[in-house]
Design a protein around this motif. Structure first.
Motif, mmCIF file in Angstrom:
data_model
loop_
_atom_site.group_PDB
_atom_site.id
_atom_site.type_symbol
_atom_site.label_atom_id
_atom_site.label_comp_id
_atom_site.label_asym_id
_atom_site.label_seq_id
_atom_site.Cartn_x
_atom_site.Cartn_y
_atom_site.Cartn_z
ATOM 1 N N ALA A 89 0.836 -1.203 0.000
ATOM 2 C CA ALA A 89 0.000 0.000 0.000
ATOM 3 C C ALA A 89 0.872 1.254 0.000
ATOM 4 C CB ALA A 89 -0.923 -0.001 1.211
ATOM 5 N N PRO A 90 0.392 2.354 -0.551
ATOM 6 C CA PRO A 90 1.208 3.576 -0.625
ATOM 7 C C PRO A 90 1.628 4.123 0.738
ATOM 8 C CG PRO A 90 -0.662 3.716 -2.118
ATOM 9 C CD PRO A 90 -0.875 2.505 -1.286
ATOM 10 N N LEU A 91 0.721 4.123 1.719
ATOM 11 C CA LEU A 91 1.015 4.690 3.032
ATOM 12 C C LEU A 91 1.391 3.632 4.069
ATOM 13 C CD1 LEU A 91 -1.763 7.419 3.322
ATOM 14 C CD2 LEU A 91 0.641 7.706 2.692
ATOM 15 N N GLU A 92 1.660 2.431 3.635
ATOM 16 C CA GLU A 92 1.979 1.358 4.574
ATOM 17 C C GLU A 92 3.214 1.662 5.414
ATOM 18 O OE1 GLU A 92 2.665 -3.511 4.510
ATOM 19 O OE2 GLU A 92 2.042 -2.429 2.701
ATOM 20 N N PRO A 93 4.324 2.154 4.845
ATOM 21 C CA PRO A 93 5.482 2.481 5.699
ATOM 22 C C PRO A 93 5.181 3.552 6.741
ATOM 23 C CG PRO A 93 6.135 2.364 3.396
ATOM 24 C CD PRO A 93 4.644 2.333 3.422
#
Length: 291
Positions: A89-93
Motif C-alpha cells: 500500500a502507498p502509506l503502509e510504511p
C-alpha cells in the motif's frame, strides 16, 4: 472513597498517562526508523541453524581433520542473500512508523505511566509502604526494557531463523512489512509485560488482593495459561519461547511475594485465626485460665 470518586481519580490518571504517551510518541518518531533497522537485523544475518552447523564443522575440522577430509565435511556457506521487507500500500510504511513510535512512546512514557498507577493505588497502602514508589518506578521501567531486550536479542532471532530455515531453491521468503513488524511489536509488548509480572504481583500482594498461598496453589493453572497465551501464535517455536519466560516470571513472582510481600500477602484465614487468638486472650479471666 465513594465509587464515583474512584472513577474520577481513574479518569484523571488515564488522561495524564495518555498525554505522556503522546509526548513519548512525538519524541520517539525521530528514531523509530532506527528501531526498524534493529528489527530487520536477523534478516541480514545467517540463520541460527547455519551458524550452529558452521561452528560444529569448525570443531570437527580442528579436532578430527582426517575424519573431515575422508567424509568431505565442509562448513556451510555463510553468505546471506539480500532480503528486504515488501510493502503493497502507498502509506503502509507511514503507518508502520506510527506503530513503532507508539511502542517506543510507551517505553519513553513508562515512568510517568507507572507513577500514575502508583498514585491510584497508594491510598490503599500503609504510610511506610508508600516510600516504595522510589523503587516501583525505576524497577518497573527497567523490567519492561529488560523484557524487550531479551526478546530482541534472544527470542526474535530464533523466530526469524526458524522461519528462514524453510528457504530453498523452490521457496523464497517475501516478507511483508506490516505483517513482519506487527508480529514483532506484538511480541515486544508482550515480553515487556511478562517481565513486569513480579512487580505487579508484589503490588497486588502489598494491598492484600493476591496472597502467597493462592499463587503457590495455582501453579498448574499458571502453566496452562502460559501455554494458552503462547498458543495464540502460529508456530510451535514461538509458543515455547513465550510460554517458558511467562511461567518463569510467575515463579519469580512467587519468590518476590514470599520475601517482599509483607503481612498482607498471607491468606485471610491465617489473619482471622490471629484475630480470634487475640480476642480469646483479651477476654476477662483469660490470664487466670492460662495460669
Amino acid at each position: 472513597m465513594p465509587f464515583l470518586d474512584h472513577l474520577q481519580e481513574l479518569r484523571k490518571r488515564l488522561i495524564i498517562s495518555l498525554i505522556a504517551l503522546f509526548i513519548g510518541m512525538a519524541l520517539a518518531w525521530s528514531f523509530s526508523l532506527s528501531a526498524l533497522t534493529i528489527i530487520q537485523r536477523p534478516l541480514a544475518q545467517p540463520s541460527l541453524i547455519k551458524r550452529l552447523q558452521h561452528s560444529l564443522v569448525e570443531v570437527i575440522q580442528h579436532r578430527y581433520p582426517d575424519f573431515a577430509d575422508r567424509f568431505g565435511i565442509d562448513p556451510p556457506d555463510m553468505t546471506v542473500p539480500v532480503r528486504k521487507l515488501n510493502y503493497m500500500a502507498p502509506l503502509e510504511p507511514f503507518f508502520v512508523q506510527m506503530k513503532l513510535s507508539l511502542i517506543l512512546g510507551i517505553v519513553v512514557a513508562l515512568p510517568v505511566i507507572l507513577y500514575q498507577i502508583w498514585l491510584f493505588v497508594a491510598p490503599a497502602l500503609y504510610a511506610h509502604e508508600k516510600k516504595y514508589v522510589y523503587l516501583f518506578i525505576p524497577v518497573g521501567t527497567l523490567a519492561f526494557v529488560a523484557g524487550d531486550l531479551f526478546f530482541l536479542y534472544v527470542v526474535w532471532p530464533l523466530i526469524v531463523s526458524f522461519s528462514l530455515g524453510y528457504e530453498s531453491q523452490t521457496l523464497y521468503p517475501m516478507l511483508n512489512l506490516s505483517q513482519y513488524v506487527n508480529f514483532c511489536l506484538r511480541l515486544l509488548l508482550l515480553f515487556g509485560l511478562i517481565f513486569e509480572l513480579p512487580l505487579i504481583f508484589l503490588l497486588l500482594a502489598r494491598i492484600g488482593v493476591v496472597h502467597l498461598e493462592f499463587l503457590v496453589k495455582h501453579r498448574k493453572m499458571a502453566i496452562l495459561l502460559s501455554v494458552i497465551v503462547g498458543a495464540f501464535h502460529a508456530d510451535v517455536l514461538t509458543m515455547i519461547m513465550v510460554a517458558l519466560p511467562l511461567y518463569g516470571m510467575y515463579e519469580l513472582s512467587i519468590l518476590t511475594v514470599r520475601f517482599l510481600g509483607g503481612s498482607r500477602s498471607r491468606t485471610q484465614e491465617s489473619g482471622e485465626e490471629t484475630e480470634e487468638g487475640v480476642a480469646v486472650a483479651s477476654e476477662p479471666g483469660a490470664d487466670v485460665k492460662g495460669q
